[in-house]
Design a protein around this motif. Structure first.
Motif, short mmCIF file in Angstrom:
data_model
loop_
_atom_site.label_atom_id
_atom_site.label_comp_id
_atom_site.label_asym_id
_atom_site.label_seq_id
_atom_site.Cartn_x
_atom_site.Cartn_y
_atom_site.Cartn_z
N TRP A 1 -0.18 3.69 1.53
CA TRP A 1 -0.61 4.32 2.77
C TRP A 1 0.06 3.69 3.97
O TRP A 1 0.50 2.55 3.91
N SER B 1 0.84 -1.19 0.00
CA SER B 1 0.00 0.00 0.00
C SER B 1 0.87 1.24 0.00
O SER B 1 1.94 1.26 0.61
N ASP C 1 -3.23 10.35 7.06
CA ASP C 1 -2.63 9.01 7.14
C ASP C 1 -1.24 9.09 7.75
O ASP C 1 -0.87 8.27 8.61
N ASN D 1 -3.60 12.15 2.69
CA ASN D 1 -2.21 11.74 2.91
C ASN D 1 -1.66 12.34 4.20
O ASN D 1 -0.99 11.67 4.98
N ILE E 1 -9.18 5.35 2.63
CA ILE E 1 -8.71 6.56 1.95
C ILE E 1 -9.78 7.08 0.99
O ILE E 1 -10.01 8.30 0.91
#
Lengths: 196, 550
Positions: free
Chosen positions: A33, A31, A70, A67, A41
């Motif tokens: 993320w 990922s 995260d 982003n 997301i």
């Protein structure tokens, strides 16, 4: 951090086989993320776009606000991991039950209605255990604004978009755009320019 | 290996401690200056708003860190809740070399002469421990002057009829006004007020080997990229180190003042950078760790003769903590008023500092430092939409079309507004943590509302098309302007130190920070803390010459 088993327990207990399967399908992929899943997301992208919508300037989604969030959930905001995992899941399930569609698939105005309900405390809180829809909304709101208006060093505010929007020169380069010639307005207590 | 005995340990390298360390070191004493934080630079922080000392959702960039430091705060239900430095209820003050003077806005106010004799001027105040200071403005004036010249202040009092008397001009000319300052100055004259440029601990011209200010928008809450802003970290602390008599130990957390069987201090215990417990023996201990942490250190220094903490046999250590009841107003304008000339705050009026019928104290009114984009997201009239397109529109339209005016209303000292140490909760090092509680005096609210009213009138006169007030509430946790917890006084029954900052109960322990303030003035307190550093430091030197403090 909430364990995977705990997550499965919460979500299956709530009868959301849908979300569990999404999570499973993501499990073995690399990922981009850090904490959030791809599914989380895409919901979060729709939420941050509600907090900071696109107009003649880009909104929260383009500015990489998800982003930012995260990244913070993997650093300064580790303490909010449970709230996000629970909150995004509960929010997604509730919207699906109310509307028969995922939040991010709803028309923008209907998404706004859902957000208004969360803010005002009229959003069903059935799937929440540790937090409330209104509490989660406040956190989302504040974190989104941080991601859009804070420094890009934290992963949001892509290309200083909010600074450009406010007409602030960017980035602040010492020795270039900060040395201004202010000699024309040295303070002079006797000058008419000072109002007397 | 044991640390070598020194003449003086100074705890805390902030405004007060930095000055005292320099005074003692240049006076020939051997000094160890202990700081729980470390050195910081602009390059490390840049203009990152989310980790500044002004808005700190991610962390307080200049310390202390959330990982090792916490306090207890009232939970509103007769219990306590654990709070961290980047929460407002913690009441943070920076923890680094220079402390608040690295990232402050650098306003350089002298208190008014009346601030030192508030009780004589206004009479006793029910519900407050208000008292006159044991020292007068005339006594402290030379030390204000010393601070202004050694640290460096730019100002021009010509147009301020209420300026505290001064013998010498400021060492540097005043800063020019920015765009909103010019608008506000004209409006103030029209209202019959007396506007003047805010004195600043910031170089308007090159001074003391440091360059002139480059007018950054990120000034308050940030380090200065060129060193134009003067703090103890780029003035007196380097001077202290240069003498060869002062050693600075950073990343060291003092846990206790060691007291001997005769009731005198013999040094401090501290955890070093590797968290090992160390002892530093000394003839004198100077505590300058901020009003909350200085009180905490005394309260945590229990011994046979001082079972309730060092110098606390009368129960006054930690009492009367004050800050300021900030109050003001915002105004929205049709035309752009923002010109990106930092730091923003530049114009002030002293018209509402004393001389207000029915109000004790009052405060200076100033335009506010530049509100950065994230900070501005919460600046809205009541009942505004706080997200969505409406919120973004407001952000776009008014970031460059708003002015904020506010001021620090003087707070009345209240005995039950206090710092204690928690009986159970300990920090990372195992040191009992501070807990801060108590409510503001009604006068603070009244004074705040008055200032907000005046701020709003000023903005309206300046052409604001829409205005709203921001007024203080009863509950607050003193933070960057915290003061009063070890106040000086002539009566040992109702104060902690004498007029020289020397504990009434332990003659080789001194306080040199905002803790000494009997009241906190209607001004930002940094220059007063610096001046008290010179005052206390000078008297320690005098006493040392006579007796060596034996």
């Amino acid at each position: 951090m909430i364990s995977r088993r705990e997550f499965v327990r919460i979500t299956t207990a709530a009868g959301a086989a849908m979300l569990v399967s999404f999570n499973t399908s993501c499990r073995n992929k690399i990922s981009r993320w850090r904490f959030l899943t791809g599914e989380e997301i895409s919901l979060l992208d729709a939420i941050v776009e509600q907090i900071i919508p696109t107009d003649d300037f880009p909104g929260g989604r383009w500015a990489n606000v998800s982003n930012f969030i995260d990244r913070q959930l993997d650093s300064y905001y580790r303490k909010h991991q449970v709230a996000y995992r629970e909150g995004l899941s509960a929010m997604g399930m509730t919207v699906f039950q109310l509307k028969g569609r995922k939040f991010e698939e709803l028309p923008f105005a209907e998404q706004t209605d859902m957000m208004e309900m969360m803010e005002s405390g009229t959003f069903p809180g059935d799937y929440w255990e540790e937090h409330s829809p209104a509490g989660f909304f406040n956190m989302l709101r504040d974190h989104s604004l941080q991601g859009f208006y804070g420094s890009p060093v934290h992963g949001g505010n892509r290309e200083y978009i909010s600074y450009r929007m406010l007409g602030l020169d960017y980035p602040n380069i010492i020795g270039q755009n900060r040395y201004k010639d202010l000699s024309w307005r040295i303070y002079d207590a006797k000058s008419p320019a000072n109002g007397k | 290996m044991a640390n070598k005995r020194v003449n003086a340990v100074v705890v805390g390298a902030g405004a007060g401690g930095g000055v005292v360390a320099k005074e003692l070191a240049t006076g020939g004493l051997s000094v160890v200056l202990i700081e729980r934080g470390r050195w910081h630079s602009y390059d490390e922080h840049g203009d990152d708003e989310l980790t500044s000392q002004r808005t700190f959702p991610l962390k307080c960039g200049f310390g202390p860190d959330n990982e090792r430091n916490w306090r207890m705060s009232p939970d509103g239900k007769n219990g306590w809740v654990k709070v961290f430095p980047n929460q407002w209820s913690y009441g943070n003050n920076a923890a680094c070399v220079g402390s608040g003077t690295v990232s402050y806005g650098a306003m350089a106010w002298r208190f008014q002469p009346d601030d030192f004799r508030l009780k004589s001027k206004y009479g006793a105040v029910p519900g407050s421990t208000l008292e006159d200071w044991p020292l007068t403005y005339e006594e402290i004036e030379p030390f204000y002057e010393k601070a202004e010249y050694e640290i460096g202040v730019a100002g021009d009092p010509t147009n301020d009829p209420f300026v505290p008397p001064r013998k010498k001009p400021y060492p540097m000319p005043a800063f020019s006004l920015n765009g909103e300052g010019i608008i506000l100055e004209k409006a103030a004259w029209r209202l019959g007020l007396h506007p003047f440029p805010i004195p600043m601990l910031r170089n308007s011209v090159p001074y003391n080997g440091r360059p002139a200010c480059i007018r950054m928008r990120t000034c308050v809450g940030y380090a200065c990229p060129v060193g134009a802003k003067a703090g103890t970290q780029n003035t007196v602390i380097p001077a202290a180190l240069k003498t060869g008599n002062c050693e600075l130990r950073i990343n060291c957390m003092v846990s206790e003042i060691m007291i001997d069987d005769k009731g005198r201090a013999k040094g401090v215990r501290y955890f070093d950078a590797d968290n090992r417990l160390q002892e530093q023996v000394s003839d004198i201990v100077v505590v300058s760790a901020s009003a909350s942490e200085s009180a905490r250190l005394l309260l945590n220094s229990r011994s046979r003769l001082f079972p309730a903490g060092a110098g606390n046999n009368n129960g006054w250590v930690g009492r009367n903590i004050q800050d300021h009841a900030y109050a003001g107003a915002y105004g929205l304008f049709e035309e752009e008023v923002y010109d990106d000339v930092g730091p923003g705050a530049c114009i002030a009026v002293n018209d509402f500092n004393h001389r207000i019928p029915g109000i004790i104290g009052g405060g200076v009114l100033c335009n506010e430092f530049i509100r950065m984009p994230y900070q501005f997201t919460s600046i809205r009239p009541r009942n505004s939409k706080m997200w969505g397109i409406e919120h973004k529109d407001f952000q776009k339209r008014y970031f460059r079309r708003h002015i904020a005016v506010h001021g620090p209303a003087q707070e009345m000292p209240v005995f039950d507004k206090k710092v204690e140490v928690d009986p159970v909760v300990r920090d990372f090092w195992g040191i009992p943590v501070a807990r801060i509680s108590g409510s503001r005096h009604d006068n603070d609210i009244k004074a705040g509302r008055f200032l907000a009213e005046k701020a709003e009138e000023w903005l309206k006169e300046a052409g604001a098309v829409s205005t709203w007030q921001a007024v203080p509430g009863k509950e607050s946790t003193p933070s960057q302007h915290q003061s009063g917890t070890c106040r000086m006084g002539n009566d040992p029954a109702t104060s902690v130190t004498n007029k020289f900052g020397q504990l009434h109960e332990i003659d080789n322990v001194f306080i040199a920070d905002g803790s000494l303030h009997v009241n906190n003035g209607g001004y930002n307190p940094a220059l007063t803390i610096l001046a008290l550093g010179y005052w206390v430091g000078g008297h320690i030197i005098d006493m040392w010459k006579g007796t060596k403090m034996k």
